[in-house]
Design an enzyme around this catalytic site. Structure first.
Site, PDB file in Angstrom:
ATOM      1  N   ASP A  11       0.819  -1.212   0.000  1.00 29.40           N
ATOM      2  CA  ASP A  11       0.000   0.000   0.000  1.00 29.40           C
ATOM      3  C   ASP A  11       0.853   1.262   0.000  1.00 29.40           C
ATOM      4  O   ASP A  11       0.846   2.049   0.959  1.00 29.40           O
ATOM      5  CB  ASP A  11      -0.943  -0.005   1.201  1.00 29.40           C
ATOM      6  N   LYS A  63     -11.867  -4.389  -3.768  1.00 32.31           N
ATOM      7  CA  LYS A  63     -13.131  -4.501  -3.019  1.00 32.31           C
ATOM      8  C   LYS A  63     -14.308  -4.043  -3.883  1.00 32.31           C
ATOM      9  O   LYS A  63     -15.098  -3.179  -3.500  1.00 32.31           O
ATOM     10  CB  LYS A  63     -13.059  -3.724  -1.708  1.00 32.31           C
ATOM     11  N   SER A 113     -11.102  -6.104   8.954  1.00 37.54           N
ATOM     12  CA  SER A 113     -10.251  -6.137  10.148  1.00 37.54           C
ATOM     13  C   SER A 113     -10.347  -4.903  11.036  1.00 37.54           C
ATOM     14  O   SER A 113      -9.874  -4.920  12.169  1.00 37.54           O
ATOM     15  CB  SER A 113      -8.788  -6.326   9.716  1.00 37.54           C
ATOM     16  N   LYS A 174      -1.693 -10.864  15.075  1.00 41.63           N
ATOM     17  CA  LYS A 174      -0.455 -11.644  15.080  1.00 41.63           C
ATOM     18  C   LYS A 174      -0.572 -12.761  14.055  1.00 41.63           C
ATOM     19  O   LYS A 174      -1.574 -13.486  14.030  1.00 41.63           O
ATOM     20  CB  LYS A 174      -0.196 -12.219  16.471  1.00 41.63           C
ATOM     21  N   SER A 176       0.885 -15.718  13.632  1.00 44.34           N
ATOM     22  CA  SER A 176       0.747 -17.095  14.116  1.00 44.34           C
ATOM     23  C   SER A 176      -0.649 -17.347  14.684  1.00 44.34           C
ATOM     24  O   SER A 176      -1.208 -18.438  14.523  1.00 44.34           O
ATOM     25  CB  SER A 176       1.814 -17.403  15.165  1.00 44.34           C
TER      26      SER A 176
END
Length: 213
Positions: A11, A63, A113, A174, A176
């Site tokens: 971005d 989008k 998000s 995160k 993981s």
């Protein structure tokens, strides 16, 4: 070297900077995601150039959220430029999503998000999951910032549909945790391209993901 699960969200505006970052991080990436800032700043040809420099799949994160004909017109030019995948919103309805899917591989947004996603998108996530299960796109977008939501979406989504999760790093997610929650790929932007050493930042994330797959 094991296949990466890391996607770089590139971005930035500047073409030269984008190509430099892409080239130095490519070894640790599965794909590169381009969004409006880079396309506006560098033109649609940046998709072709990134593919030439890295050899990686390119995800066009537009989008798309328009009527079927407009979605089709936009998607046609973006796929022609070399994009391998296009991200489209599902809330505009089946016909608008199908217009994109007719032309190439599509990723449907089922939840975003940022905090504001809880206001209007999260309440209809179940409907968007149903749509994805019926249309069987390549994948869906789910929030790495809320791993419990990734788990929820994974539990209701057909197994063959991949989950791609933005929100790692600057937004607080995160890598993981997202993978352990059921994500197939992790999307990271500022923590890589904003780093003093983008290659090293990408390597660390690549290794963090490998530890839990």
């Amino acid at each position: 070297m094991e296949e990466s699960r890391l996607i770089l969200a590139l971005d930035v505006y500047d073409r030269e900077r984008a190509l430099e970052i892409a080239e130095c991080t490519a070894d640790y990436l599965w794909a590169i995601k381009v969004n409006w800032p880079l396309i506006i700043g560098s033109g649609l040809k940046i998709i072709t150039e990134l593919k030439q420099v890295t050899g990686l799949p390119i995800i066009a994160d537009l989008k798309l959220a328009d009527i079927p004909n407009t979605n089709r017109l936009i998607a046609s030019k973006v796929f022609e430029a070399g994009a391998d995948y296009i991200i489209a919103h599902g809330f505009v309805g089946r016909d608008s999503v199908e217009a994109v899917m007719e032309l190439g591989k599509t990723i449907i947004v089922v939840e975003m998000s940022h905090p504001g996603a809880k206001e209007f998108i999260q309440p209809v996530t179940d409907k968007l999951i149903e749509l994805a299960n019926e249309l069987e796109p390549f994948g869906v977008i789910a929030p790495a910032t809320r791993p419990e939501r990734v788990s929820y979406i994974r539990s209701r989504l057909e197994r063959g549909i991949r989950i791609l999760t933005p929100g790692v790093g600057a937004q607080g997610g995160k890598a993981s945790d997202a993978i352990k929650a059921g994500a197939d790929y992790v999307i990271v932007g500022r923590s890589i391209y904003g780093s003093n050493n983008p290659r090293e930042a990408a390597r660390r994330l690549y290794e963090e993901i490998l530890e839990v797959v």
